[in-house]
Design a protein around this motif. Structure first.
Motif, PDB file in Angstrom:
ATOM      1  N   GLY A   1      63.153 -12.032 121.351  1.00 47.06           N
ATOM      2  CA  GLY A   1      63.297 -13.169 120.459  1.00 47.06           C
ATOM      3  C   GLY A   1      63.208 -12.773 118.994  1.00 47.06           C
ATOM      4  O   GLY A   1      64.009 -13.227 118.165  1.00 47.06           O
ATOM      5  N   VAL A   2      62.233 -11.915 118.668  1.00 47.78           N
ATOM      6  CA  VAL A   2      62.082 -11.462 117.284  1.00 47.78           C
ATOM      7  C   VAL A   2      63.315 -10.678 116.853  1.00 47.78           C
ATOM      8  O   VAL A   2      63.837 -10.861 115.739  1.00 47.78           O
ATOM      9  CB  VAL A   2      60.808 -10.607 117.139  1.00 47.78           C
ATOM     10  N   LEU A   3      63.806  -9.816 117.733  1.00 49.55           N
ATOM     11  CA  LEU A   3      64.977  -9.003 117.403  1.00 49.55           C
ATOM     12  C   LEU A   3      66.214  -9.879 117.188  1.00 49.55           C
ATOM     13  O   LEU A   3      67.013  -9.643 116.264  1.00 49.55           O
ATOM     14  CB  LEU A   3      65.224  -7.988 118.518  1.00 49.55           C
ATOM     15  N   PHE A   4      66.366 -10.884 118.022  1.00 48.85           N
ATOM     16  CA  PHE A   4      67.520 -11.780 117.863  1.00 48.85           C
ATOM     17  C   PHE A   4      67.430 -12.546 116.544  1.00 48.85           C
ATOM     18  O   PHE A   4      68.440 -12.722 115.844  1.00 48.85           O
ATOM     19  CB  PHE A   4      67.594 -12.761 119.035  1.00 48.85           C
ATOM     20  N   VAL A   5      66.223 -13.003 116.203  1.00 47.83           N
ATOM     21  CA  VAL A   5      66.047 -13.735 114.949  1.00 47.83           C
ATOM     22  C   VAL A   5      66.361 -12.843 113.755  1.00 47.83           C
ATOM     23  O   VAL A   5      67.042 -13.263 112.808  1.00 47.83           O
ATOM     24  CB  VAL A   5      64.611 -14.300 114.856  1.00 47.83           C
ATOM     25  N   VAL A   6      65.874 -11.601 113.777  1.00 51.37           N
ATOM     26  CA  VAL A   6      66.155 -10.671 112.676  1.00 51.37           C
ATOM     27  C   VAL A   6      67.655 -10.389 112.604  1.00 51.37           C
ATOM     28  O   VAL A   6      68.242 -10.312 111.510  1.00 51.37           O
ATOM     29  CB  VAL A   6      65.358  -9.369 112.859  1.00 51.37           C
ATOM     30  N   ASP A   7      68.273 -10.250 113.757  1.00 48.79           N
ATOM     31  CA  ASP A   7      69.724 -10.040 113.806  1.00 48.79           C
ATOM     32  C   ASP A   7      70.449 -11.221 113.159  1.00 48.79           C
ATOM     33  O   ASP A   7      71.360 -11.044 112.327  1.00 48.79           O
ATOM     34  CB  ASP A   7      70.155  -9.875 115.268  1.00 48.79           C
ATOM     35  N   PHE A   8      70.037 -12.418 113.522  1.00 45.74           N
ATOM     36  CA  PHE A   8      70.657 -13.627 112.969  1.00 45.74           C
ATOM     37  C   PHE A   8      70.428 -13.735 111.462  1.00 45.74           C
ATOM     38  O   PHE A   8      71.352 -14.029 110.695  1.00 45.74           O
ATOM     39  CB  PHE A   8      70.087 -14.859 113.682  1.00 45.74           C
ATOM     40  N   LEU A   9      69.194 -13.486 111.026  1.00 50.14           N
ATOM     41  CA  LEU A   9      68.895 -13.570 109.601  1.00 50.14           C
ATOM     42  C   LEU A   9      69.647 -12.504 108.807  1.00 50.14           C
ATOM     43  O   LEU A   9      70.078 -12.747 107.676  1.00 50.14           O
ATOM     44  CB  LEU A   9      67.389 -13.435 109.377  1.00 50.14           C
ATOM     45  N   THR A  10      69.789 -11.319 109.396  1.00 48.59           N
ATOM     46  CA  THR A  10      70.546 -10.266 108.719  1.00 48.59           C
ATOM     47  C   THR A  10      71.986 -10.701 108.499  1.00 48.59           C
ATOM     48  O   THR A  10      72.559 -10.506 107.419  1.00 48.59           O
ATOM     49  CB  THR A  10      70.499  -8.969 109.544  1.00 48.59           C
ATOM     50  N   TRP A  11      72.576 -11.294 109.523  1.00 52.99           N
ATOM     51  CA  TRP A  11      73.966 -11.767 109.409  1.00 52.99           C
ATOM     52  C   TRP A  11      74.080 -12.939 108.430  1.00 52.99           C
ATOM     53  O   TRP A  11      74.985 -12.980 107.599  1.00 52.99           O
ATOM     54  CB  TRP A  11      74.467 -12.186 110.789  1.00 52.99           C
ATOM     55  N   ALA A  12      73.134 -13.890 108.521  1.00 58.89           N
ATOM     56  CA  ALA A  12      73.230 -15.101 107.712  1.00 58.89           C
ATOM     57  C   ALA A  12      72.918 -14.855 106.244  1.00 58.89           C
ATOM     58  O   ALA A  12      73.373 -15.610 105.377  1.00 58.89           O
ATOM     59  CB  ALA A  12      72.288 -16.171 108.272  1.00 58.89           C
ATOM     60  N   SER A  13      72.124 -13.822 105.944  1.00 60.64           N
ATOM     61  CA  SER A  13      71.677 -13.614 104.562  1.00 60.64           C
ATOM     62  C   SER A  13      72.428 -12.500 103.851  1.00 60.64           C
ATOM     63  O   SER A  13      71.917 -11.934 102.885  1.00 60.64           O
ATOM     64  CB  SER A  13      70.181 -13.292 104.549  1.00 60.64           C
ATOM     65  N   ALA A  14      73.631 -12.186 104.311  1.00 60.14           N
ATOM     66  CA  ALA A  14      74.416 -11.130 103.662  1.00 60.14           C
ATOM     67  C   ALA A  14      74.618 -11.465 102.186  1.00 60.14           C
ATOM     68  O   ALA A  14      75.087 -12.549 101.840  1.00 60.14           O
ATOM     69  CB  ALA A  14      75.771 -10.984 104.355  1.00 60.14           C
ATOM     70  N   GLY A  15      74.216 -10.551 101.309  1.00 63.86           N
ATOM     71  CA  GLY A  15      74.334 -10.784  99.877  1.00 63.86           C
ATOM     72  C   GLY A  15      73.237 -11.647  99.298  1.00 63.86           C
ATOM     73  O   GLY A  15      73.280 -11.986  98.112  1.00 63.86           O
ATOM     74  N   ALA A  16      72.239 -12.008 100.095  1.00 67.09           N
ATOM     75  CA  ALA A  16      71.138 -12.851  99.616  1.00 67.09           C
ATOM     76  C   ALA A  16      69.814 -12.245 100.067  1.00 67.09           C
ATOM     77  O   ALA A  16      69.774 -11.207 100.731  1.00 67.09           O
ATOM     78  CB  ALA A  16      71.280 -14.280 100.134  1.00 67.09           C
ATOM     79  N   ALA A  17      68.703 -12.911  99.694  1.00 59.53           N
ATOM     80  CA  ALA A  17      67.369 -12.416 100.035  1.00 59.53           C
ATOM     81  C   ALA A  17      66.593 -13.491 100.783  1.00 59.53           C
ATOM     82  O   ALA A  17      66.602 -14.663 100.394  1.00 59.53           O
ATOM     83  CB  ALA A  17      66.610 -12.010  98.775  1.00 59.53           C
ATOM     84  N   VAL A  18      65.935 -13.084 101.859  1.00 60.09           N
ATOM     85  CA  VAL A  18      65.110 -13.997 102.656  1.00 60.09           C
ATOM     86  C   VAL A  18      63.650 -13.789 102.275  1.00 60.09           C
ATOM     87  O   VAL A  18      63.113 -12.690 102.459  1.00 60.09           O
ATOM     88  CB  VAL A  18      65.300 -13.740 104.160  1.00 60.09           C
ATOM     89  N   PRO A  19      62.964 -14.829 101.760  1.00 55.78           N
ATOM     90  CA  PRO A  19      61.536 -14.691 101.441  1.00 55.78           C
ATOM     91  C   PRO A  19      60.690 -14.814 102.707  1.00 55.78           C
ATOM     92  O   PRO A  19      60.384 -15.922 103.155  1.00 55.78           O
ATOM     93  CB  PRO A  19      61.291 -15.859 100.483  1.00 55.78           C
ATOM     94  N   VAL A  20      60.315 -13.701 103.283  1.00 58.70           N
ATOM     95  CA  VAL A  20      59.605 -13.704 104.569  1.00 58.70           C
ATOM     96  C   VAL A  20      58.260 -14.430 104.488  1.00 58.70           C
ATOM     97  O   VAL A  20      57.953 -15.248 105.361  1.00 58.70           O
ATOM     98  CB  VAL A  20      59.420 -12.265 105.084  1.00 58.70           C
ATOM     99  N   PRO A  21      57.409 -14.182 103.467  1.00 54.91           N
ATOM    100  CA  PRO A  21      56.145 -14.938 103.400  1.00 54.91           C
ATOM    101  C   PRO A  21      56.367 -16.448 103.317  1.00 54.91           C
ATOM    102  O   PRO A  21      55.663 -17.228 103.970  1.00 54.91           O
ATOM    103  CB  PRO A  21      55.486 -14.402 102.121  1.00 54.91           C
ATOM    104  N   GLY A  22      57.357 -16.872 102.534  1.00 57.58           N
ATOM    105  CA  GLY A  22      57.647 -18.300 102.452  1.00 57.58           C
ATOM    106  C   GLY A  22      58.132 -18.865 103.771  1.00 57.58           C
ATOM    107  O   GLY A  22      57.800 -19.998 104.134  1.00 57.58           O
ATOM    108  N   LEU A  23      58.916 -18.078 104.515  1.00 56.76           N
ATOM    109  CA  LEU A  23      59.386 -18.501 105.829  1.00 56.76           C
ATOM    110  C   LEU A  23      58.219 -18.715 106.781  1.00 56.76           C
ATOM    111  O   LEU A  23      58.177 -19.691 107.536  1.00 56.76           O
ATOM    112  CB  LEU A  23      60.351 -17.451 106.385  1.00 56.76           C
ATOM    113  N   LEU A  24      57.226 -17.819 106.717  1.00 54.30           N
ATOM    114  CA  LEU A  24      56.061 -17.943 107.597  1.00 54.30           C
ATOM    115  C   LEU A  24      55.160 -19.102 107.183  1.00 54.30           C
ATOM    116  O   LEU A  24      54.599 -19.800 108.041  1.00 54.30           O
ATOM    117  CB  LEU A  24      55.269 -16.633 107.594  1.00 54.30           C
ATOM    118  N   VAL A  25      55.015 -19.329 105.874  1.00 55.36           N
ATOM    119  CA  VAL A  25      54.201 -20.455 105.399  1.00 55.36           C
ATOM    120  C   VAL A  25      54.788 -21.771 105.888  1.00 55.36           C
ATOM    121  O   VAL A  25      54.085 -22.651 106.397  1.00 55.36           O
ATOM    122  CB  VAL A  25      54.101 -20.434 103.859  1.00 55.36           C
TER     123      VAL A  25
END
Length: 426
Positions: free
Chosen positions: A105-129
């Protein structure tokens, strides 16, 4: 589903039946196909950045930068490898371990986020909050659901208990200008809803699911009526509760990634940590938990050894309502700051799904609730970074994850044997 007979002690006459389930491999295989088509077939160029640090962290972790197209290919191949391993386990009639599903599940989510955030930045701490904030009502609701079902009562009324707790906490805290009084009011409101469920389900033997659904509709109607006719015209007096301030735990709050999410929270969240551990310990390590589980598994045997089945069910369903009501208070006293019509938005039903996905275990149900909270928060993050995923799909995402998790990834589970069954003393 096939059945394999496996010899025991090399004696053909002694055989045990092993259930061979293909549910998990099939579900994982579907996700591999989705990943291959979406992340590779419609691959995106550029780099994906995961920001791992905040300005207040004790030390700064560097950003994780992944080449989008290459990263998606590598992670999809790993997903396929894990799926192949689960097929081998299924052929050998062995259970797929929970940790392996979690890694997938974690790997699939990272895979999805990698694809969806091409050219952008994902704030991981904010996502967890955001994930934890949306998960708090789900976790409290799931704990109430676990207690209710473990004692033999299907608690479909979690939605009503959360909503009643949110309403009562807003009104009581507004009138008294005391947030702690609002918490007490929320617990009482949850107990009152549970009283009705317990009375009809235990004493009058009415179908528990029907009673729960009716209670949800009743609480929704009552709170909506009072919100429109009473709270809205008098919002300054009745719907302006004081919010709990966030309490920052020294040192722990400065841990990168997890510190902001876990240790910069309100008192309600810290109580939730204790509640999860306490419910698990009491349920499996104490006499109270043993009696509760006995009533939910075999009420006739429990009655034979002197346990009052009806009373045990009644008071534990009431306790479950108090816990769920406490979770409803988070919506008004910890998050929004006021009561809104139907503000639970189906959280009670997702909490009930977390109970099933968590196999009626407090710790697993908590993890399931966190998963659903993550799915809810993901739509907010992706809309901020400009994801190509349609907004309509993102609104459906929490419920799609709920359905897939319960229908596809639970595997072979068994509810408490007497759950949902009224007990009539012979």
């Amino acid at each position: 589903m096939t059945v394999a007979a496996v010899p025991v002690n090399s004696e053909p006459a002694l055989e045990r039946t092993v259930m061979r389930s293909w549910k998990v491999p099939l579900a994982l295989g579907i996700f591999v196909v989705i990943a291959a088509v979406l992340f590779i077939g419609f691959g995106r160029d550029g780099v994906s950045t995961f920001r791992l640090a905040t300005d207040s962290d004790a030390f700064k972790l560097p950003d994780l930068v992944i080449p989008t197209r290459v990263g998606c290919v590598v992670m999809t191949v790993l997903l396929a490898a894990i799926t192949g391993y689960t097929v081998m386990l299924a052929r050998a009639a062995r259970r797929v371990p929970l940790w392996l599903i979690a890694v997938y599940g974690v790997l699939f989510v990272v895979d999805f986020l990698t694809w969806a955030s091409a050219g952008a930045a994902v704030p991981v701490p904010g996502l967890l909050v955001g994930t934890l904030g949306l998960s708090v009502p789900l976790i409290f609701g799931a704990l109430g659901g676990v207690i209710g079902e473990r004692v033999g009562v299907v608690n479909v009324a979690i939605e009503g208990q959360l909503l009643a707790g949110a309403f009562a906490s807003a009104v009581v805290a507004s009138v008294t200008q005391n947030a702690y009084a609002g918490l007490l009011g929320a617990m009482i409101a949850g107990v009152l809803v549970s009283f009705v469920l317990a009375a009809f389900a235990i004493k009058y033997l009415v179908d528990q699911v029907i009673v729960g659904v009716v209670l949800n509709v009743l609480v929704t109607g009552l709170t909506s009526f009072f919100f429109s006719k009473v709270l809205t015209p008098n919002s300054a007096v009745l719907n302006s509760p004081p919010k709990f301030e966030r309490i920052r735990i020294p040192i722990l709050a400065d841990i990168p990634i997890v510190g902001p999410a876990l240790f910069r929270q309100t008192i309600i969240v810290y109580v939730m940590y204790v509640a999860v551990a306490l419910v698990w310990f009491c349920l499996f390590k104490t006499r109270w938990g043993l009696r509760l589980r006995a009533v939910g598994e075999h009420p006739t045997a429990a009655d034979t050894v002197g346990i009052n089945v009806a009373r045990t069910r009644f008071w534990n369903v009431s306790l479950a309502g108090a816990i769920a009501g406490f979770g409803g208070a988070y919506l008004t006293l910890g998050a929004v700051g006021s009561f809104n019509k139907e503000m639970t938005a189906g959280a009670g039903f997702i909490a009930l799904a977390a109970v099933i996905f968590g196999r009626w275990d407090p710790l697993r149900a908590t993890l399931a609730a966190l998963l659903f909270g993550f799915a809810q928060n993901l739509q907010n993050v992706l809309s901020i970074i400009g994801s190509p995923v349609p907004s309509e799909f993102m609104l459906m995402l929490p419920y799609i994850v709920t359905i897939v998790a319960v229908a596809g990834l639970v595997g072979q589970v068994r509810a408490p044997a007497a759950s949902g069954k009224p007990y009539v003393k012979s």
